[in-house]
Design a protein around this motif. Structure first.
Motif, mmCIF file in Angstrom:
data_model
loop_
_atom_site.group_PDB
_atom_site.id
_atom_site.type_symbol
_atom_site.label_atom_id
_atom_site.label_comp_id
_atom_site.label_asym_id
_atom_site.label_seq_id
_atom_site.Cartn_x
_atom_site.Cartn_y
_atom_site.Cartn_z
ATOM 1 N N UNK A 27 0.853 -1.278 -0.097
ATOM 2 C CA UNK A 27 -0.186 -0.097 0.059
ATOM 3 C C UNK A 27 0.833 1.381 0.079
ATOM 4 N N UNK A 28 1.846 1.277 -0.624
ATOM 5 C CA UNK A 28 2.753 2.311 -0.514
ATOM 6 C C UNK A 28 2.422 3.429 -1.397
ATOM 7 N N UNK A 29 1.762 3.054 -2.598
ATOM 8 C CA UNK A 29 1.313 4.362 -3.559
ATOM 9 C C UNK A 29 0.013 4.739 -2.729
ATOM 10 N N UNK A 30 -0.865 4.098 -2.251
ATOM 11 C CA UNK A 30 -2.164 4.543 -1.489
ATOM 12 C C UNK A 30 -1.511 5.577 -0.550
ATOM 13 N N UNK A 31 -0.408 5.168 0.324
ATOM 14 C CA UNK A 31 0.025 5.739 1.555
ATOM 15 C C UNK A 31 0.487 7.367 0.930
ATOM 16 N N UNK A 32 0.851 7.113 -0.238
ATOM 17 C CA UNK A 32 1.469 8.473 -0.732
ATOM 18 C C UNK A 32 0.363 9.679 -1.249
ATOM 19 N N UNK A 38 -2.700 9.140 5.515
ATOM 20 C CA UNK A 38 -1.683 9.835 6.596
ATOM 21 C C UNK A 38 -2.306 10.016 7.873
ATOM 22 N N UNK A 39 -3.523 10.250 8.109
ATOM 23 C CA UNK A 39 -4.100 10.238 9.448
ATOM 24 C C UNK A 39 -3.933 8.895 9.946
ATOM 25 N N UNK A 40 -3.992 7.995 9.400
ATOM 26 C CA UNK A 40 -3.882 6.426 10.021
ATOM 27 C C UNK A 40 -2.533 6.326 10.728
ATOM 28 N N UNK A 41 -1.620 6.645 10.171
ATOM 29 C CA UNK A 41 -0.095 6.593 10.184
ATOM 30 C C UNK A 41 0.102 7.632 11.552
ATOM 31 N N UNK A 42 -0.488 8.701 11.499
ATOM 32 C CA UNK A 42 -0.054 9.804 12.584
ATOM 33 C C UNK A 42 -0.886 9.952 13.878
ATOM 34 N N UNK A 43 -1.897 9.480 13.635
ATOM 35 C CA UNK A 43 -2.871 9.476 15.017
ATOM 36 C C UNK A 43 -3.486 8.114 15.598
ATOM 37 N N UNK A 44 -3.160 7.973 16.774
ATOM 38 C CA UNK A 44 -3.656 6.686 17.472
ATOM 39 C C UNK A 44 -5.293 6.314 17.227
ATOM 40 N N UNK A 45 -5.895 7.527 17.613
ATOM 41 C CA UNK A 45 -7.549 7.274 17.424
ATOM 42 C C UNK A 45 -7.811 6.832 16.029
ATOM 43 N N UNK A 46 -7.108 7.192 14.906
ATOM 44 C CA UNK A 46 -7.663 6.805 13.733
ATOM 45 C C UNK A 46 -7.033 5.372 13.523
ATOM 46 N N UNK A 58 -12.898 6.687 -1.428
ATOM 47 C CA UNK A 58 -13.715 7.720 -1.636
ATOM 48 C C UNK A 58 -13.169 9.016 -1.043
ATOM 49 N N UNK A 59 -12.574 9.205 0.102
ATOM 50 C CA UNK A 59 -12.214 10.535 0.521
ATOM 51 C C UNK A 59 -10.964 10.630 -0.258
ATOM 52 N N UNK A 60 -10.173 9.909 -0.796
ATOM 53 C CA UNK A 60 -9.063 10.045 -1.420
ATOM 54 C C UNK A 60 -9.297 10.771 -2.890
ATOM 55 N N UNK A 61 -10.393 10.255 -3.552
ATOM 56 C CA UNK A 61 -10.892 10.783 -4.769
ATOM 57 C C UNK A 61 -11.255 12.316 -4.582
ATOM 58 N N UNK A 62 -12.176 12.491 -3.521
ATOM 59 C CA UNK A 62 -12.665 13.783 -3.084
ATOM 60 C C UNK A 62 -11.609 14.753 -2.519
ATOM 61 N N UNK A 63 -10.791 14.384 -1.854
ATOM 62 C CA UNK A 63 -9.689 15.304 -1.327
ATOM 63 C C UNK A 63 -8.902 15.680 -2.462
ATOM 64 N N UNK A 64 -8.697 14.860 -3.576
ATOM 65 C CA UNK A 64 -7.863 15.603 -4.612
ATOM 66 C C UNK A 64 -8.510 16.335 -5.647
ATOM 67 N N UNK A 65 -9.879 16.017 -5.834
ATOM 68 C CA UNK A 65 -10.769 16.640 -6.388
ATOM 69 C C UNK A 65 -10.891 18.218 -5.877
ATOM 70 N N UNK A 66 -10.777 18.250 -4.466
ATOM 71 C CA UNK A 66 -11.078 19.707 -3.886
ATOM 72 C C UNK A 66 -9.600 20.355 -4.061
ATOM 73 N N UNK A 67 -8.540 19.723 -3.975
ATOM 74 C CA UNK A 67 -7.248 20.366 -4.221
ATOM 75 C C UNK A 67 -7.153 20.847 -5.568
ATOM 76 N N UNK A 68 -7.580 20.316 -6.326
ATOM 77 C CA UNK A 68 -7.529 20.752 -7.807
ATOM 78 C C UNK A 68 -8.422 21.595 -8.130
#
Length: 80
Positions: A27-32, A38-46, A58-68
């Motif tokens: 899951x290296x590409x997905x982690x990028x 990113x939150x999963x790796x950073x925060x214990x509660x996630x 779904x959140x990956x697609x929406x996130x990059x759509x909003x950034x674009x």
């Protein structure tokens, strides 16, 4: 030239497709590209929450759509 929305969503869609087909073993590409990973790796509660992989996709697609979208609007504003 296409918009940033197009390219960023296309790249994230391709990464998700590679992950679904099993070619991204660790899951290296997905982690990028995924903000939930990113939150999963950073925060214990996630890490303790059981997040389905479809939500991650779904959140990956929406996130990059909003950034674009934000980049496209910023560029359009700077050109005017």
């Amino acid at each position: 030239m296409k918009s940033f929305r197009f390219w960023l969503v296309l790249i994230s869609y391709l990464v998700i497709t590679v992950n679904i087909t099993g070619h991204d073993d660790y899951n290296m590409l997905l982690a990028i590209v995924s903000p939930l990973v990113w939150m999963y790796e950073s925060f214990r509660f996630v890490r303790e929450a059981d997040i389905p992989i479809t939500i991650v996709y779904f959140t990956t697609l929406v996130f990059w759509y909003l950034i674009g979208y934000a980049l496209d609007r910023l560029i359009r504003k700077l050109k005017n």
